[in-house]
Design an enzyme around this catalytic site. Structure first.
Site, mmCIF file in Angstrom:
data_model
loop_
_atom_site.group_PDB
_atom_site.id
_atom_site.type_symbol
_atom_site.label_atom_id
_atom_site.label_comp_id
_atom_site.label_asym_id
_atom_site.label_seq_id
_atom_site.Cartn_x
_atom_site.Cartn_y
_atom_site.Cartn_z
ATOM 1 N N HIS A 22 -8.513 6.098 -4.055
ATOM 2 C CA HIS A 22 -8.553 5.421 -2.743
ATOM 3 C C HIS A 22 -7.222 5.640 -2.041
ATOM 4 O O HIS A 22 -6.286 4.850 -2.179
ATOM 5 C CB HIS A 22 -8.851 3.926 -2.951
ATOM 6 C CG HIS A 22 -9.017 3.143 -1.685
ATOM 7 N ND1 HIS A 22 -9.608 1.897 -1.649
ATOM 8 C CD2 HIS A 22 -8.675 3.416 -0.388
ATOM 9 C CE1 HIS A 22 -9.592 1.439 -0.408
ATOM 10 N NE2 HIS A 22 -9.031 2.349 0.377
ATOM 11 N N HIS A 24 -6.041 7.330 1.805
ATOM 12 C CA HIS A 24 -6.378 8.002 3.072
ATOM 13 C C HIS A 24 -5.256 8.968 3.377
ATOM 14 O O HIS A 24 -4.106 8.536 3.561
ATOM 15 C CB HIS A 24 -6.496 6.981 4.196
ATOM 16 C CG HIS A 24 -7.494 5.893 3.917
ATOM 17 N ND1 HIS A 24 -8.766 5.904 4.409
ATOM 18 C CD2 HIS A 24 -7.402 4.770 3.134
ATOM 19 C CE1 HIS A 24 -9.420 4.830 3.983
ATOM 20 N NE2 HIS A 24 -8.613 4.130 3.202
ATOM 21 N N HIS A 202 -15.887 1.319 1.998
ATOM 22 C CA HIS A 202 -15.014 0.152 2.033
ATOM 23 C C HIS A 202 -15.896 -1.077 2.271
ATOM 24 O O HIS A 202 -16.730 -1.077 3.182
ATOM 25 C CB HIS A 202 -14.026 0.253 3.197
ATOM 26 C CG HIS A 202 -12.859 1.164 2.963
ATOM 27 N ND1 HIS A 202 -13.004 2.460 2.579
ATOM 28 C CD2 HIS A 202 -11.521 0.941 3.077
ATOM 29 C CE1 HIS A 202 -11.794 3.007 2.465
ATOM 30 N NE2 HIS A 202 -10.875 2.108 2.757
ATOM 31 N N GLU A 205 -12.987 -6.081 1.874
ATOM 32 C CA GLU A 205 -11.522 -6.129 2.054
ATOM 33 C C GLU A 205 -11.267 -7.336 2.953
ATOM 34 O O GLU A 205 -10.798 -8.368 2.482
ATOM 35 C CB GLU A 205 -11.018 -4.823 2.691
ATOM 36 C CG GLU A 205 -9.513 -4.787 2.969
ATOM 37 C CD GLU A 205 -9.067 -3.539 3.742
ATOM 38 O OE1 GLU A 205 -9.911 -2.877 4.367
ATOM 39 O OE2 GLU A 205 -7.842 -3.238 3.728
ATOM 40 N N ASP A 283 -3.987 3.376 -1.128
ATOM 41 C CA ASP A 283 -4.602 3.200 0.199
ATOM 42 C C ASP A 283 -3.912 4.041 1.276
ATOM 43 O O ASP A 283 -4.406 5.118 1.626
ATOM 44 C CB ASP A 283 -4.645 1.715 0.584
ATOM 45 C CG ASP A 283 -5.793 1.364 1.516
ATOM 46 O OD1 ASP A 283 -6.619 2.245 1.802
ATOM 47 O OD2 ASP A 283 -5.875 0.197 1.953
ATOM 48 N N ASP A 284 -2.788 3.535 1.819
ATOM 49 C CA ASP A 284 -2.045 4.244 2.870
ATOM 50 C C ASP A 284 -0.562 4.179 2.506
ATOM 51 O O ASP A 284 0.192 3.385 3.073
ATOM 52 C CB ASP A 284 -2.305 3.577 4.224
ATOM 53 C CG ASP A 284 -3.771 3.620 4.596
ATOM 54 O OD1 ASP A 284 -4.235 4.678 5.052
ATOM 55 O OD2 ASP A 284 -4.458 2.605 4.386
HETATM 56 N N1 HPA Z 1 -9.217 -0.151 5.425
HETATM 57 C C1 HPA Z 1 -10.078 0.366 6.303
HETATM 58 N N2 HPA Z 1 -9.879 1.525 6.902
HETATM 59 C C2 HPA Z 1 -8.780 2.214 6.624
HETATM 60 C C3 HPA Z 1 -7.855 1.738 5.732
HETATM 61 C C4 HPA Z 1 -8.083 0.496 5.093
HETATM 62 O O1 HPA Z 1 -7.291 -0.017 4.283
HETATM 63 N N3 HPA Z 1 -6.864 2.663 5.680
HETATM 64 C C5 HPA Z 1 -7.203 3.662 6.495
HETATM 65 N N4 HPA Z 1 -8.366 3.403 7.085
HETATM 66 ZN ZN ZN Z 2 -8.762 2.238 2.409
#
Ligand code: HPA
Ligand code: ZN
Length: 345
Positions: A22, A24, A202, A205, A283-284
């Site tokens: 996971h 991006h 996703h 969250e 994640d990012d």
């Molecule tokens: N959640 C949803 N979309 C996203 C995320 C995330 O954490 N990071 C990049 N796009």
């Molecule tokens: Zn994500």
């Protein structure tokens, strides 16, 4: 499993082989690279400097992050830009003992700015091949649809991507969760499954457990990205445990986006104790304060009840949850066992 002194546990977390499922790739774009690409491509940014951009990384919600994340991605125009972004991530991943990664990319963030999907996919696929050849990382791509856009737009993106069908292994669903439930994409995901693509989404969250249910029942998601809100619904937890549906959890992201107030308050130990197939992911990483090993280190520091057995479970789950062939998974688990045996002797 025998406990280790904390320093040894930290070294084990760094050195154990692992998969990242996971991440991006647009979220791995560091401010320095954003500025370098902006200059090279003649893109004007609404920030005066790297420091000013970093100072804007004070998020209050998923949406407040996404607004900055999409602005950062605006500097990506050419194949080599996509290559350089992904290559920088692979170098960081290799340093974190990542041996396999399935990375998300958001084609609509680029095609909506006039960048051809070919530019995006060819640049990223080139970096994946080089990661394998030079770093020994097996790397695959997962195409994500932006859920704040329509299902028709997702269908158009799928159509554009089909000439490159052999360059990605699956599809996902990301961007603003609230108000955009999985069932909005029922038909396009059905088509993707017919095409033999893996499907993930996703869910849970910021969105409610109902979104995790519909990711499973409507989209037939094979993994749930985040999914941390599943604990609000015991029947959902029973289903996820029984079917061993993996959750790709992102601890630092969850704190930065206020899903949890603190890392010490994260529900990762509860998810593990419930018997869920949980993995840890970044994640990012350029936006949330760290790459994969930073996530492991910070999480184990903040949650001292996490121990050697949890570390093993998280790494083992990451291979189990991956879409890699069975033989590759067995090789990685054998390498994992070797590292654990070394630390225990
Ligand atoms: N959640 C949803 N979309 C996203 C995320 C995330 O954490 N990071 C990049 N796009
Ligand atoms: Zn994500």
């Amino acid at each position: 499993m025998k406990e280790l002194p904390r320093a040894d546990l930290n070294a084990l977390l760094r050195q154990m082989p692992k998969a990242e499922l996971h991440m991006h790739v647009e979220g791995s774009l560091e401010p320095e690279l954003i500025f370098r690409l902006a200059q090279r491509n003649g893109v004007v940014l609404p920030y005066a400097s790297v420091e000013a951009l970093r100072a804007a990384y004070a998020f209050t919600s998923l949406q407040s992050f996404l607004d900055i994340y999409y602005a950062g991605a605006s500097v990506l125009l050419k194949q080599e830009d996509f290559f350089e972004m992904a290559w920088a991530y692979f170098e960081r991943a290799a340093a974190d003992s990542v041996v396999h990664t399935e990375i998300f990319f958001d084609p609509q963030t680029h095609t909506d700015r006039g960048v051809a999907i070919e530019t995006v996919i060819v640049g990223l696929a080139h970096a994946c091949r080089r990661a394998h050849a030079e770093l020994g990382i097996s790397a695959r791509l997962i195409l994500c649809f932006l859920r704040h856009l329509s299902e028709d737009a997702a269908f158009a993106t799928l159509e554009q991507a089909l000439p490159y069908r052999d360059q990605f292994i699956g599809v996902g669903l990301d961007s603003s969760e609230r108000g955009h439930p999985p069932e909005k994409f029922a038909r396009v995901f059905a088509r993707c499954r017919e095409l033999g693509l893996h499907v993930v989404a996703h869910a849970g969250e910021e969105g409610p457990p109902a979104y995790i249910w519909s990711a499973l029942e409507v989209l037939k998601a094979e993994r749930v990205d985040h999914g941390v809100r599943c604990l609000e619904d015991p029947a959902l937890v029973r289903r996820l445990v029984a079917e061993r549906v993996p959750l790709t959890v992102c601890p630092l992201s969850n704190v930065l986006l206020r899903v949890f107030d603190t890392l010490a308050g994260h529900n990762l130990p509860a998810l593990l104790d419930a018997g869920l197939c949980v993995t840890v992911n970044s994640d990012d990483p350029a936006y949330f304060g760290g790459y994969l090993n930073d996530n492991f280190a910070a999480t184990f520091d903040a949650l001292p009840q996490l121990n050697v057995a949890h570390a093993y479970a998280l790494a083992h789950n990451s291979f189990e949850a991956s879409f890699a062939p069975t033989a590759a998974k067995a090789r990685w688990v054998a390498a994992l066992d070797e590292v654990f045996a070394r630390f225990r002797s």
